[in-house]
Enzyme design. Structure first.
Site, short mmCIF file in Angstrom:
data_model
loop_
_atom_site.label_atom_id
_atom_site.label_comp_id
_atom_site.label_asym_id
_atom_site.label_seq_id
_atom_site.Cartn_x
_atom_site.Cartn_y
_atom_site.Cartn_z
CE1 TYR A 69 3.14 5.58 12.47
CE2 TYR A 69 3.18 6.15 10.17
CZ TYR A 69 2.96 4.66 10.83
OH TYR A 69 2.31 3.95 10.71
N GLY A 226 8.04 -7.25 7.06
CA GLY A 226 7.95 -8.89 7.11
C GLY A 226 8.50 -8.59 9.22
#
Length: 307
Positions: A69, A226
């Site tokens: 990350y 999503g």
């Protein structure tokens, strides 16, 4: 909803590994920029540090991060280290190994089993720790994870890792891992928008159920993003999600988090953000109680064919 005064305790708690944590944690990926990896604008370092400290002050005791990350200027692990070290005894830091990114941000080949120790030690160095609380093996399309998971089990036996999880798996991989060492958590993509094929959605539902039956934490990622995933595209949400949000005076993101938490007491949310206001809203979602009618509307949305 009045978000400002709500703490992470509102979501309830679950025993993850040897710590009981709030069911709303914090994903560290978006601390590095406006979108994941190199896809957005790098974050303001002081603001990201402030978000981490505010999260802990509000009762968040489960941080999910990884050495891969990072954006052009920011490393999530370095931010976690700077903000939270020396670490509280009741704070669980989870990380992942398997994927690899080079210094320019490009994705390399998945790690071989003999390379996983280097991945673990990189996380240890960046976080400033002598052990990792929880390490997920992120499956990278391998048919079998036995050799990779076995390498992590060896690192657990050596004391570098306390607990093991698996990520991006199918149900058969959970059994494969459990035959080697205990699994305390499964991290898969899961949310209102089914991702990928019907089989992938079915596998996700099966894993959620298996974890509940066995007392294993199920930790969805991209539960808020999503179908947009790591690109974090800003777009209007489904009409059903917005209608439920209006009925509760909540945001669509809060509804998505609350729906995920409704799937079982063993489900832990790790919404990621580098925005202080979004952090407050995400934590407050743990206090949102959806009605039976809300759940019927939202469950039908998940069951609908993807467009």
């Amino acid at each position: 909803m009045t978000s400002q005064t709500i703490t992470a305790d509102a979501a309830g708690r679950w025993k993850l590994a040897d710590l009981t944590v709030s069911r709303v944690g914090l994903g560290a990926m978006r601390l590095t920029g406006s979108a994941a990896f190199h896809l957005g604008t790098p974050s303001d370092r002081d603001r990201s540090i402030a978000v981490l400290r505010e999260a802990v002050d509000r009762g968040v005791d489960h941080i999910d991060t990884a050495a891969f990350y990072f954006s052009r200027l920011r490393s999530a692990n370095e931010l976690v280290n700077r903000a939270l070290a020396p670490y509280r005894d009741d704070l669980l830091i989870a990380t992942k190994v398997g994927p690899y990114r080079d210094q320019q941000g490009g994705w390399g080949e998945a790690a071989r089993p003999d390379e996983l120790r280097g991945h673990v030690e990189e996380n240890l160095r960046q976080l400033g720790r002598d052990h990792l609380d929880l390490v997920y093996l992120r499956r990278m399309r391998q048919e079998s994870i036995a050799e990779h998971f076995g390498a992590l089990a060896d690192l657990r036996a050596a004391g570098l890792v306390r607990h093991l999880g698996v990520s991006q798996i199918e149900p058969r991989h959970l059994a494969e891992a459990q035959a080697i060492a205990p699994v305390v958590a499964v991290q898969n993509r899961y949310g209102l928008d089914p991702a990928g094929s019907d089989r992938a959605a079915s596998d996700a539902d099966a894993l959620l159920r298996l974890c509940g039956e066995q007392g294993i934490a199920f930790v969805p990622y991209y539960a808020v993003a999503g179908r947009h995933g790591e690109n974090a595209v800003t777009a209007p949400d489904h009409d059903e999600v917005r209608a439920v949000a209006r009925a509760h005076g909540a945001t669509p993101a809060q509804v998505r988090i609350a729906w995920v938490l409704s799937r079982g007491p063993h489900v832990l949310a790790i919404p990621g953000t580098g925005d202080p206001a979004h952090l407050v809203e995400n934590i407050a979602a743990g206090a949102l109680r959806l009605t039976g009618e809300d759940l019927r509307r939202l469950d039908a949305l998940r069951a609908a064919p993807a467009h």
